[in-house]
Design an enzyme around this catalytic site. Structure first.
Site, PDB file in Angstrom:
ATOM      1  N   ASP A  15       0.808  -1.227   0.000  1.00 35.30           N
ATOM      2  CA  ASP A  15       0.000   0.000   0.000  1.00 35.30           C
ATOM      3  C   ASP A  15       0.841   1.276   0.000  1.00 35.30           C
ATOM      4  OD1 ASP A  15      -2.221  -1.764   0.295  1.00 35.30           O
ATOM      5  OD2 ASP A  15      -1.798  -1.842   2.431  1.00 35.30           O
ATOM      6  N   HIS A  43      -4.065  -2.590  -6.882  1.00 36.98           N
ATOM      7  CA  HIS A  43      -3.397  -1.419  -7.433  1.00 36.98           C
ATOM      8  C   HIS A  43      -4.437  -0.386  -7.818  1.00 36.98           C
ATOM      9  CE1 HIS A  43       0.677  -3.376  -8.669  1.00 36.98           C
ATOM     10  NE2 HIS A  43       0.503  -3.275  -7.375  1.00 36.98           N
ATOM     11  N   THR A 124      -5.907 -11.781   3.335  1.00 36.85           N
ATOM     12  CA  THR A 124      -6.940 -11.147   2.510  1.00 36.85           C
ATOM     13  C   THR A 124      -8.056 -12.126   2.131  1.00 36.85           C
ATOM     14  OG1 THR A 124      -5.769 -11.658   0.468  1.00 36.85           O
ATOM     15  CG2 THR A 124      -5.247  -9.552   1.509  1.00 36.85           C
ATOM     16  N   GLN A 167       2.623  -6.587  -2.948  1.00 33.60           N
ATOM     17  CA  GLN A 167       3.046  -6.648  -1.554  1.00 33.60           C
ATOM     18  C   GLN A 167       4.465  -6.034  -1.456  1.00 33.60           C
ATOM     19  OE1 GLN A 167       1.910 -10.036  -2.888  1.00 33.60           O
ATOM     20  NE2 GLN A 167      -0.071  -9.063  -2.662  1.00 33.60           N
ATOM     21  N   THR A 182       3.023 -12.565   3.464  1.00 32.24           N
ATOM     22  CA  THR A 182       2.308 -13.273   2.411  1.00 32.24           C
ATOM     23  C   THR A 182       3.168 -14.469   2.009  1.00 32.24           C
ATOM     24  OG1 THR A 182       1.034 -13.020   0.382  1.00 32.24           O
ATOM     25  CG2 THR A 182       3.193 -11.907   0.446  1.00 32.24           C
ATOM     26  N   ASP A 277       1.670  14.674   0.610  1.00 32.32           N
ATOM     27  CA  ASP A 277       0.589  15.661   0.756  1.00 32.32           C
ATOM     28  C   ASP A 277      -0.277  15.382   1.982  1.00 32.32           C
ATOM     29  OD1 ASP A 277      -0.093  13.306  -0.720  1.00 32.32           O
ATOM     30  OD2 ASP A 277      -2.047  14.198  -1.153  1.00 32.32           O
TER      31      ASP A 277
HETATM   32  P1  IMP Z   1      -2.352 -12.974   2.137  1.00 31.67           P
HETATM   33  O1  IMP Z   1      -1.396 -12.490   1.123  1.00 31.67           O
HETATM   34  O2  IMP Z   1      -3.790 -12.831   1.742  1.00 31.67           O
HETATM   35  O3  IMP Z   1      -2.032 -14.365   2.629  1.00 31.67           O
HETATM   36  O4  IMP Z   1      -2.207 -12.023   3.428  1.00 31.67           O
HETATM   37  C1  IMP Z   1      -1.053 -12.056   4.252  1.00 31.67           C
HETATM   38  C2  IMP Z   1      -0.716 -10.679   4.783  1.00 31.67           C
HETATM   39  O5  IMP Z   1      -0.290  -9.850   3.722  1.00 31.67           O
HETATM   40  C3  IMP Z   1      -1.884  -9.934   5.444  1.00 31.67           C
HETATM   41  O6  IMP Z   1      -1.367  -9.130   6.495  1.00 31.67           O
HETATM   42  C4  IMP Z   1      -2.404  -9.053   4.317  1.00 31.67           C
HETATM   43  O7  IMP Z   1      -3.078  -7.922   4.812  1.00 31.67           O
HETATM   44  C5  IMP Z   1      -1.086  -8.679   3.653  1.00 31.67           C
HETATM   45  N1  IMP Z   1      -1.251  -8.337   2.233  1.00 31.67           N
HETATM   46  C6  IMP Z   1      -1.410  -9.181   1.190  1.00 31.67           C
HETATM   47  N2  IMP Z   1      -1.489  -8.509   0.035  1.00 31.67           N
HETATM   48  C7  IMP Z   1      -1.367  -7.214   0.349  1.00 31.67           C
HETATM   49  C8  IMP Z   1      -1.340  -6.021  -0.437  1.00 31.67           C
HETATM   50  O8  IMP Z   1      -1.421  -6.022  -1.667  1.00 31.67           O
HETATM   51  N3  IMP Z   1      -1.192  -4.845   0.254  1.00 31.67           N
HETATM   52  C9  IMP Z   1      -1.062  -4.815   1.602  1.00 31.67           C
HETATM   53  N4  IMP Z   1      -1.063  -5.907   2.362  1.00 31.67           N
HETATM   54  C10 IMP Z   1      -1.215  -7.092   1.745  1.00 31.67           C
HETATM   55 MG    MG Z   2      -1.738  -2.179  -3.128  1.00 29.70          MG
END
Ligand code: IMP
Ligand code: MG
Length: 335
Positions: A15, A43, A124, A167, A182, A277
């Site tokens: 993020d 995204h 997620t 990620q 992840t 910002d």
């Molecule tokens: P998973 O990838 O769904 O197994 O989630 C594992 C961890 O990664 C959790 O804390 C999710 O919130 C985080 N996570 C997975 N994908 C993203 C992403 O695209 N942005 C932010 N956090 C993510």
């Molecule tokens: Mg993202």
């Protein structure tokens, strides 16, 4: 023949606004590729003022470039076609999207298992970990078995290639805050799984944010952070709600100690710090450095401090860009 590879990746917990950066850069490359993750990613990009959200399709699609989903990615077929239909309806050429024959397919069972057994990790719920588990157990289903040939990538890359990470460093299966990670390689070296020599990599464009956020559970982000009214202003002002889950993210001041570690272990050459910002609107400027909170009167002083700390380290960072506007960024590295 590949000329060179640039990689955009996250230096924190996801993020950071990687989508905005890869979207701004995509027009300068011949290919745009994803190497890891699946529909867990989100995204958000603005194209001519219109907001688009993608989960699996690389942002090359917005620039009319071949957009490759690599062998290290996992695909939810239904969600993939949902995204394709949305993009096609908006006028983008979806025939540019190709999937590696070796990418693994997420099944209903994977999603069920994730929801039932992994919620305590704050996943997620997209079936990511179970899908990668079946891949490692060598009983997974791959794209080549499940998808029509028109979608299958022939494995060719040429010219200039932009790889976009999903990620980030602290969610990496080997380097992140295990088990609150992840299940894929988010580190930029993971991009080599697309099938090219690491010698071709020119820029490692690491994206961070001017404050830290975590979507989902992590002891580094205790829920007491939600009690802090200034941090809550950042959540509201920065729109810190998950693109994929809608969950309110945990927010903390930028941890420079972690950022320096992330830069070092990933080999960042070009650092971008997004969402400046947001702090400007709130008017409070703090970082965590050497375990202590450091406060600044304004953003310029804070940026100078970050510059000093980053350039003082023995790292490969050549330049730092501070970015504000959510709607895009006009810049390139290739010219
Ligand atoms: P998973 O990838 O769904 O197994 O989630 C594992 C961890 O990664 C959790 O804390 C999710 O919130 C985080 N996570 C997975 N994908 C993203 C992403 O695209 N942005 C932010 N956090 C993510
Ligand atoms: Mg993202």
């Amino acid at each position: 023949m590949i000329d060179f590879i640039d990689i955009v990746y996250g230096l924190a917990w996801g993020d950071e606004g990687k989508g905005k950066i890869s979207n701004a850069l995509a027009k300068d490359y011949n290919y745009v590729c994803r190497w890891n993750g699946g529909p867990n990613a989100g995204h958000t990009v603005y194209v001519n003022g219109t907001k688009f959200k993608t989960h699996i399709i690389p942002s090359g699609i917005f620039a009319g470039k071949p957009s490759i989903i690599g062998p290290g990615c996992v695909i939810n077929i239904e969600k993939f076609f949902e995204e394709i239909r949305g993009l096609r309806a908006a006028g983008f050429d979806t025939s540019l999207v190709k999937i590696s024959p070796n990418a693994h397919i997420i099944t209903e069972n994977h999603i069920e298992y994730d929801k039932e057994h992994l919620a305590h990790l704050g996943t997620t719920s997209q079936g990511i970990a179970p899908c990668y588990s079946d891949k490692m157990l060598r009983r997974g289903r791959r794209a080549i078995e499940m998808m029509e040939s028109q979608w299958i990538w022939d494995g060719v890359l040429s010219g200039s290639v932009l790889c976009e990470g999903a990620q980030s460093v602290w969610l990496d299966i080997d380097h992140g805050d295990y088990p609150f990670v992840t299940s894929s390689t988010t580190m930029p070296y993971g991009a080599c799984s697309l099938g090219f020599s690491p010698k071709k990599i020119e820029r490692l464009i690491g994206v961070a944010k001017i404050y830290d956020t975590k979507s989902g559970v992590d002891p580094l982000f205790p829920e007491t952070l939600w009690d802090d009214p200034v941090l809550d202003q950042i959540i509201q002002q920065g729109g810190e709600f998950g693109t994929t889950t809608g969950r309110k993210r945990l927010v903390n001041w930028l941890n420079l100690d972690k950022l320096i570690d992330a830069i070092r272990i990933s080999g960042c050459t070009n650092l971008i710090i997004n969402k400046c910002d947001v702090l400007n609107k709130i008017g409070v400027f703090k970082v965590i450095h050497e375990g202590k909170l450091v406060e600044f009167p304004d953003l310029t002083k804070m940026n100078d401090y970050i510059d000093d700390v980053v350039f003082e380290q023995e790292s490969d960072v050549e330049d730092i860009i501070y970015s504000g506007s959510p709607e895009g960024l006009e810049f390139n590295y290739t010219k």
